[in-house]
Design an enzyme around this catalytic site. Structure first.
Site, short mmCIF file in Angstrom:
data_model
loop_
_atom_site.label_atom_id
_atom_site.label_comp_id
_atom_site.label_asym_id
_atom_site.label_seq_id
_atom_site.Cartn_x
_atom_site.Cartn_y
_atom_site.Cartn_z
N HIS A 18 0.83 -1.20 0.00
CA HIS A 18 0.00 0.00 0.00
C HIS A 18 0.86 1.26 0.00
CE1 HIS A 18 -3.77 -2.11 0.62
NE2 HIS A 18 -3.15 -2.88 1.49
N VAL A 38 5.64 -23.45 19.97
CA VAL A 38 5.82 -23.00 21.36
C VAL A 38 4.59 -23.41 22.16
CG1 VAL A 38 6.04 -20.98 22.85
CG2 VAL A 38 7.36 -21.11 20.72
#
Ligand SMILES: Cc1cc2nc3c(=O)[nH]c(=O)nc-3n(C[C@H](O)[C@H](O)[C@H](O)COP(=O)(O)OP(=O)(O)OC[C@H]3O[C@@H](n4cnc5c(N)ncnc54)[C@H](O)[C@@H]3O)c2cc1C
Length: 490
Positions: free
Chosen positions: A51, A174
């Site tokens: 963008h 994790v």
């Protein structure tokens, strides 16, 4: 047990940008990703737009980082050898009252530092986009917007980080983090890692990771966006990224060529409950085609080759990125709420996080051997006849076309497998080479790609997966299952 100075959780475009930026310095960095490849979640399923920077409020972090990120893209794409095209974007208005919104966006962009925004009408608009609906009366033109392949960028960042010393551990999830006096002990499904700093770049799961150390200050709400991707024949219908005027929750349904030459339309925006729900729905896809027809009235579903969905990691309360060192837990940095324009901001987020680590007291000395360049993969389909002939003479695996839709050769697949981040799933090969991305969507080439992975990595065919464990493509050797049937009949 492994030990490191910094552990990055998440191998999306954010985590890998941070890893690459940190790989410039003399510190030990490990990046863990729960999936079998980097770019396995939001970073593989988005619009791929860099963008210009007129959408986010200037007082928001995302406004500032968007403009900086956009500026960095020419250099980043060049160094990483990732195709990037600054084709410009248009936000189109159908009604007079929408022109007011275009002017507000232009003003916001100027406050963000953009000086080349223009409101275009009449002949100038026709010249820029001859095929769009005739009832479109004006557009905000932003020449610096661009298109990129989001997963190619993520893979390239990870490869370059790995080349410069970052250890990238795939299929490493994790599960828990224990905060000790001067270190953190991170429990994963592959064992424990002792680390000084933790960088939480876990996308829609960033709130769950933060909760592991007792941070309960933000919640990430997944907001799904669905897309249709069209065949390359349709890729030249428009020249720019074309948005409708934005709503509070999204930038509206866009129509854009992709950097590979397809046409992409979408996304809608739907808040959902589950953080892994990337199913496409008939309601969502109807919204997408109806929305796109406001820009291209003749567009039909003819030429659609696939559909997909991605999840925005929205932090609803602030509506901004949360990139900060935690005040509660020392040496723990959250990089959360990275919804759009997170892709556009990625290189700037990398810089910003390095700055935060320095403020937190990390000493960063330049590495002597940092190499910013990533070796360009060979793209056989883009070579001239002469170049192809020379390549095949050197290595005849480039003479074996495996994916006929996208003209991908065995040589390219073998190269993808043996690059710094091993590609060991059909999805990983597809994202690196485009094998399986064409009209037949892998119908013909998948078994051959699987055979090559099996041969190169010396793993049995029954262990080859589409996207990691649980997505195996074969249950057992065919002879074995036939034998089982015979026994059953007896
Ligand atoms: C529909 C849609 C359209 C978009 N379009 C654009 C656009 O055009 N331009 C733009 O600039 N931005 C766009 N965005 C935003 C952009 O895609 C995101 O900002 C960006 O991809 C976020 O990257 P990330 O690395 O933060 O998250 P992800 O890509 O989601 O990466 C996070 C990673 O963390 C891993 N992870 C999670 N939990 C664990 C764990 N416990 N252990 C190990 N690993 C874990 C995940 O597997 C995942 O790979 C769009 C987003 C969506 C959804």
């Amino acid at each position: 047990m492994q030990e490191t100075d910094i552990l990055i959780i998440g191998g999306g475009v954010t985590g890998t940008a941070i890893a690459r930026e940190l790989s410039r310095y003399d510190v030990d960095v490990i990046l863990v990703e729960k999936e079998a490849d980097v770019a396995s979640e939001t970073s593989k399923a988005n619009s791929g737009i860099i963008h210009a920077g007129y959408n986010a409020d200037p007082e928001k972090l995302k406004g500032r980082l968007n403009v900086r990120g956009n500026e960095l893209f020419d250099q980043v794409a060049k160094e990483l050898n990732v195709p990037f095209k600054r084709i410009g974007s248009l936000v189109v208005a159908e009604k007079k009252e929408e022109i007011k919104i275009l002017k507000e966006l232009k003003k916001k962009g100027e406050e963000n530092g953009l000086s080349n925004l223009e409101i275009v009408q009449g002949e100038r608009l026709d010249e820029l986009e001859p095929n769009i609906n005739q009832d479109i009366i004006a557009a905000l033109y932003a020449p610096t917007a661009g298109i990129i392949c989001p997963y190619e960028l993520t893979i390239a960042q990870a490869e370059n980080a790995a080349k410069n010393g970052v250890e990238v551990l795939l299929e490493t999830e994790v599960l828990d983090i224990k905060v000790k006096t001067d270190y953190k002990l991170v429990k994963t499904n592959q064992g424990k890692i002792k680390t000084g700093y933790v960088i939480n770049a876990a996308g829609v799961y960033a709130d769950k990771i933060a909760q592991m150390v007792g941070i309960d200050e933000f919640e990430i709400t997944p907001r799904r966006g669905e897309y249709y991707l069209f065949d390359k024949e349709k890729g030249s219908e428009v020249n720019h990224v074309i948005f409708q005027v934005p709503t509070k929750v999204s930038k509206g349904i866009l129509v854009t060529p992709t950097v590979d030459g397809n046409l992409l339309i979408g996304p809608n925006a739907e808040v959902i409950d589950k953080k892994d729900d990337v199913a496409t729905t008939s309601n969502g896809l109807n919204e997408v085609i109806n929305g796109a027809q406001k820009t291209l009235s003749d567009l039909s579903l003819r030429g659609v080759i696939t559909e997909f969905a991605g999840l925005r990691a929205a932090e609803v309360e602030s509506g901004d990125f949360i990139i900060e060192a935690s005040k509660q837990v020392e040496d723990f940095i959250n990089v959360a709420g990275i919804q759009s324009p997170g892709l556009s901001c990625a290189p700037a987020i990398g810089e910003f996080v390095v700055g935060l680590l320095e403020k937190e007291g990390l000493e960063l000395k330049d590495k002597k051997y940092f190499d910013p360049y990533r070796q360009e993969p060979i793209r056989f389909r883009e070579l001239t006849h002469q170049e192809r002939a020379e390549l095949i003479a050197e290595d005849d695996r480039y003479g074996q076309v495996i994916c006929r839709c996208e003209t991908v050769t065995e040589g390219e697949i073998v190269d993808a497998i043996h690059r710094p981040i091993t590609a060991k799933t059909l999805g990983a090969i597809k994202r690196r080479t485009r094998a399986g991305m064409g009209r037949c969507q892998g119908g013909f080439c998948s078994p051959r790609v699987a055979e090559i992975i099996s041969r190169e990595l010396e793993i049995p065919m029954t262990e080859i997966t589409k996207e990691g464990s649980g997505f195996e493509i074969l249950c057992e050797p065919a002879k074995q299952s036939l034998q089982a049937e015979v026994v059953d009949y007896e």
